[in-house]
Design an enzyme around this catalytic site. Structure first.
Site, PDB file in Angstrom:
ATOM      1  N   LEU A 198      -9.566  46.292  14.297  1.00  0.00           N
ATOM      2  CA  LEU A 198      -9.806  47.687  14.660  1.00  0.00           C
ATOM      3  C   LEU A 198      -8.608  48.597  14.459  1.00  0.00           C
ATOM      4  CD1 LEU A 198     -12.171  47.087  17.666  1.00  0.00           C
ATOM      5  CD2 LEU A 198     -12.728  48.217  15.515  1.00  0.00           C
TER       6      LEU A 198
ATOM      7  N   THR B  44     -13.716  45.076  22.362  1.00  0.00           N
ATOM      8  CA  THR B  44     -13.919  45.992  21.236  1.00  0.00           C
ATOM      9  C   THR B  44     -13.648  47.437  21.650  1.00  0.00           C
ATOM     10  OG1 THR B  44     -15.475  44.632  19.985  1.00  0.00           O
ATOM     11  CG2 THR B  44     -15.657  46.999  19.696  1.00  0.00           C
TER      12      THR B  44
ATOM     13  N   PHE C   6      -7.962  40.084  20.294  1.00  0.00           N
ATOM     14  CA  PHE C   6      -8.112  39.825  18.855  1.00  0.00           C
ATOM     15  C   PHE C   6      -8.786  40.974  18.120  1.00  0.00           C
ATOM     16  CE2 PHE C   6     -12.423  38.700  19.968  1.00  0.00           C
ATOM     17  CZ  PHE C   6     -13.170  38.752  18.796  1.00  0.00           C
ATOM     18  N   LYS C   7      -9.529  41.793  18.844  1.00  0.00           N
ATOM     19  CA  LYS C   7     -10.212  42.907  18.188  1.00  0.00           C
ATOM     20  C   LYS C   7      -9.222  43.883  17.549  1.00  0.00           C
ATOM     21  CE  LYS C   7     -14.201  41.388  19.666  1.00  0.00           C
ATOM     22  NZ  LYS C   7     -15.154  42.090  20.494  1.00  0.00           N
ATOM     23  N   ASP C   8      -7.983  43.904  18.042  1.00  0.00           N
ATOM     24  CA  ASP C   8      -6.976  44.798  17.462  1.00  0.00           C
ATOM     25  C   ASP C   8      -6.729  44.493  15.986  1.00  0.00           C
ATOM     26  OD1 ASP C   8      -6.406  46.250  19.812  1.00  0.00           O
ATOM     27  OD2 ASP C   8      -4.984  44.727  20.487  1.00  0.00           O
TER      28      ASP C   8
END
Length: 462
Positions: free
Chosen positions: A116, A144, A111-113
């Site tokens: 980010l 992350t 989910f960090k994509d």
């Protein structure tokens, strides 16, 4: 839109300056001076938008023309054009009461994509426009780091250093970071746990002279751009259910350790999205569950679990929520955080606890329950949950009433955590991008957990 510090000693600054500052120079966290309000009519208009169109509208509220709309649209399109699903964050229906918001269709399967990819492109945009040097420094409990590296690897004018706790992330998470051989990437494997890595980061950013001398920029969720990007998928998921005729009482269940993802949901609710319950799911590192239940925030004994990205005792976004809990009183927050350094805990009075319990419900998922949940949904629905998502689903089961539906946030592809999946005798075929990692050489430097050792590496790298 102006941004201010939760501790009140940073004057109002613009969006780009807030992104570049990361951690506020007074040690606090940056928040928008005013939370934009979205009317019911606007929500209705947004309901048919694509993910990219919706992201553009949400970002525009917080950027307020500081980035020209066409430039912002290009940033959004570039950021989400890398996702494997056309919907970017699709919603899968499991049963009448449970839906899964799949946030793992970006380049690193996490989910960090979502945040980010955007932040990486934003930093690149700022570097080009301002001819500025950007040295990114971040810590990761697993996802992350890979997402941040993927967002900026090989980009001119940007260098990135990521700290991760040595042998306390999954093997796939480690490989996604350390098989990158770009000259602008440095991976430091730190002896200690994630909280040690995060403490070092916050202390280095709090040294304003050091931060400015080495042009340090934040990639962790202390950066307000991360939070803003994550609010988008709450709106998008709600609209997907509304389009299916399910816009009644909609809950969101969020596996969380750093309080960033669920704070994004809280912010979306404050903006006007009619979220019914925000369900906070933790693992054995349940400091946040205790806070919601008892009003006590106190880091305890660290536990290694099947959901390592949530193995966090000190939640870096918690101060943002405290700020709103205390009526946006920066002076009060400054005093609370000063006292926290002395006492090692924060205890809120009964009236504040009542507010917390109106904002959240919480449930800590133990390891065996996490594994049982993975088995249950694989057997009954042929749907494979990663262990973090399983925590969110287990918490959803605790709090979803007959007249409600819950969207559980799926934060990672299960192939990233095969160690846990194998414990329940499930064989999975990893995506080819993940399978290929095991044949690549690794590039990382093992360091001790002191600030001085990290600084020594940074000075050589930057």
């Amino acid at each position: 839109m102006d941004y201010i510090s939760t501790r009140g000693k940073v004057g109002a600054i613009g969006f780009i300056d807030a992104v570049m500052m990361g951690l506020a120079d007074d040690g606090g966290l940056l928040v928008p001076k005013h939370i934009p309000q979205v009317s019911a009519d606007t929500l209705k208009q947004w309901q048919q938008l694509s993910y990219q169109e919706l992201a553009l509208e949400v970002f525009s509220l917080y950027i307020d023309g500081e980035i020209p709309r066409e430039d912002l649209k290009q940033l959004v399109d570039d950021s989400y054009g890398t996702f494997r699903d056309a919907e970017v964050t699709p919603v899968r229906s499991i049963n009448n009461h449970l839906h899964i918001l799949e946030l793992f269709h970006g380049p690193t399967f996490a989910f960090k994509d979502v945040a980010l990819q955007f932040l990486g492109n934003l930093y690149s945009y700022i570097s080009r426009k301002n001819n500025s040097i950007i040295h990114i420094l971040g810590a990761t409990s697993g996802d992350t780091g890979a997402s941040a590296i993927e967002g900026v690897r090989g980009k001119e004018g940007i260098r990135i250093c990521i700290l991760h706790p040595h042998q306390k992330v999954s093997k796939v998470q480690e490989l996604q970071m350390t098989t990158v051989d770009d000259a602008n990437v440095l991976n430091l494997s730190v002896e200690g746990n994630f909280d040690d890595c995060q403490r070092i980061i916050k202390e280095l950013f709090a040294d304003v002279e050091f931060k400015h001398r080495y042009h340090l920029r934040a990639i962790n969720s202390i950066n307000i751009a991360r939070i803003l990007a994550q609010t988008v998928y709450y709106f998008y998921a709600y609209f997907q259910l509304a389009n299916q005729g399910q816009a009644g009482k909609v809950n969101f269940s969020v596996p969380t350790g750093n309080f960033g993802d669920i704070f994004a949901g809280y912010l979306a609710k404050r903006m006007g999205l009619p979220i019914h319950k925000l369900i906070l799911a933790t693992n054995e590192n349940n400091i946040l569950e205790r806070f919601v239940r008892e009003g006590v925030y106190q880091p305890g004994e660290f536990h290694s679990t099947y959901s390592p990205s949530m193995d966090i005792q000190v939640a870096s976004n918690f101060e943002r929520y405290l700020y709103y809990l205390h009526g946006e009183d920066a002076q009060a927050i400054s005093a609370i955080m000063d006292q926290y350094k002395v006492d090692g805990n924060i205890v809120i009075p009964a009236d504040k606890l009542a507010t917390v319990q109106a904002d959240f419900v919480a449930y800590g998922v133990q390891g065996e329950e996490c594994l049982r949940t993975i088995s249950k949904y694989y057997d009954s629905n042929a749907y494979l949950l990663d262990p973090h998502t399983a925590c969110g689903v287990a918490a959803a089961e605790q709090f979803t009433s007959e007249d409600e539906v819950t969207v559980a946030l799926s934060t990672a592809h299960p192939a990233k955590f095969d160690e846990a999946i194998r414990l329940v005798n499930i064989e999975q075929t990893p995506p080819p991008q993940i399978e290929a990692l095991f044949d690549k050489p690794q590039f990382q430097t093992l360091v001790g957990g002191s600030n001085s050792e990290i600084v020594e590496q940074l000075v050589k790298f930057y």
